[in-house]
Design a protein around this motif. Structure first.
Motif, mmCIF file in Angstrom:
data_model
loop_
_atom_site.group_PDB
_atom_site.id
_atom_site.type_symbol
_atom_site.label_atom_id
_atom_site.label_comp_id
_atom_site.label_asym_id
_atom_site.label_seq_id
_atom_site.Cartn_x
_atom_site.Cartn_y
_atom_site.Cartn_z
ATOM 1 N N GLU A 45 0.831 -1.199 0.000
ATOM 2 C CA GLU A 45 0.000 0.000 0.000
ATOM 3 C C GLU A 45 0.870 1.254 0.000
ATOM 4 O O GLU A 45 2.035 1.213 0.407
ATOM 5 C CB GLU A 45 -0.898 0.004 1.237
ATOM 6 C CG GLU A 45 -1.895 -1.136 1.233
ATOM 7 C CD GLU A 45 -2.759 -1.120 2.462
ATOM 8 O OE1 GLU A 45 -3.785 -0.419 2.442
ATOM 9 O OE2 GLU A 45 -2.397 -1.794 3.441
ATOM 10 N N HIS A 77 -4.815 7.102 -1.199
ATOM 11 C CA HIS A 77 -4.384 5.820 -0.650
ATOM 12 C C HIS A 77 -4.453 4.788 -1.762
ATOM 13 O O HIS A 77 -5.545 4.452 -2.229
ATOM 14 C CB HIS A 77 -5.285 5.399 0.521
ATOM 15 C CG HIS A 77 -4.990 4.040 1.038
ATOM 16 N ND1 HIS A 77 -5.968 3.147 1.357
ATOM 17 C CD2 HIS A 77 -3.815 3.407 1.291
ATOM 18 C CE1 HIS A 77 -5.432 2.027 1.794
ATOM 19 N NE2 HIS A 77 -4.117 2.163 1.747
ATOM 20 N N THR A 79 -4.282 1.197 -2.694
ATOM 21 C CA THR A 79 -4.336 -0.142 -2.114
ATOM 22 C C THR A 79 -3.461 -1.078 -2.947
ATOM 23 O O THR A 79 -3.020 -0.726 -4.053
ATOM 24 C CB THR A 79 -5.785 -0.657 -2.082
ATOM 25 O OG1 THR A 79 -6.335 -0.582 -3.400
ATOM 26 C CG2 THR A 79 -6.645 0.177 -1.148
#
Length: 103
Positions: A45, A77, A79
């Motif tokens: 991540e 963010h 993933t």
């Protein structure tokens, strides 16, 4: 202890970085850039914080390219498995938190 004034940071080349910390295999780096990065998928991540400037973040979702403009204070963010590329709008300073040695 460190105090870093991110708005004062520049690098000799696009995506130049100042290593801030490495904790338990996670790096925190301050980047300066005025050029796009490359399409990539991180090894884990990634947290991407715009500190100064603006960035058009391109990412693939269900095979389609999406673009979102991130401004100062915005966070992206990524993933695991998120293919993405950052395109700064002019100069930008970014805080990137990711696994040590990640692309």
């Amino acid at each position: 202890m460190k105090i870093i004034r991110s708005k004062d940071y520049t690098a000799d080349t696009a995506w130049g970085a100042l290593d801030i910390a490495e904790m338990n295999g996670i790096t925190t780096r301050l980047h300066w850039t005025d050029q796009p990065y490359i399409w990539h998928v991180n090894d884990g991540e990634e947290v991407f914080v715009v500190l100064d400037g603006a960035v058009d973040m391109h990412y693939k979702q269900a095979g389609d390219i999406q673009i979102v403009r991130l401004g100062a204070g915005d966070i992206f963010h990524a993933t695991i498995g998120t293919e993405h590329v950052a395109h700064p709008v002019g100069e930008a300073r970014l805080l990137v938190i990711e696994a040590a040695g990640s692309v």
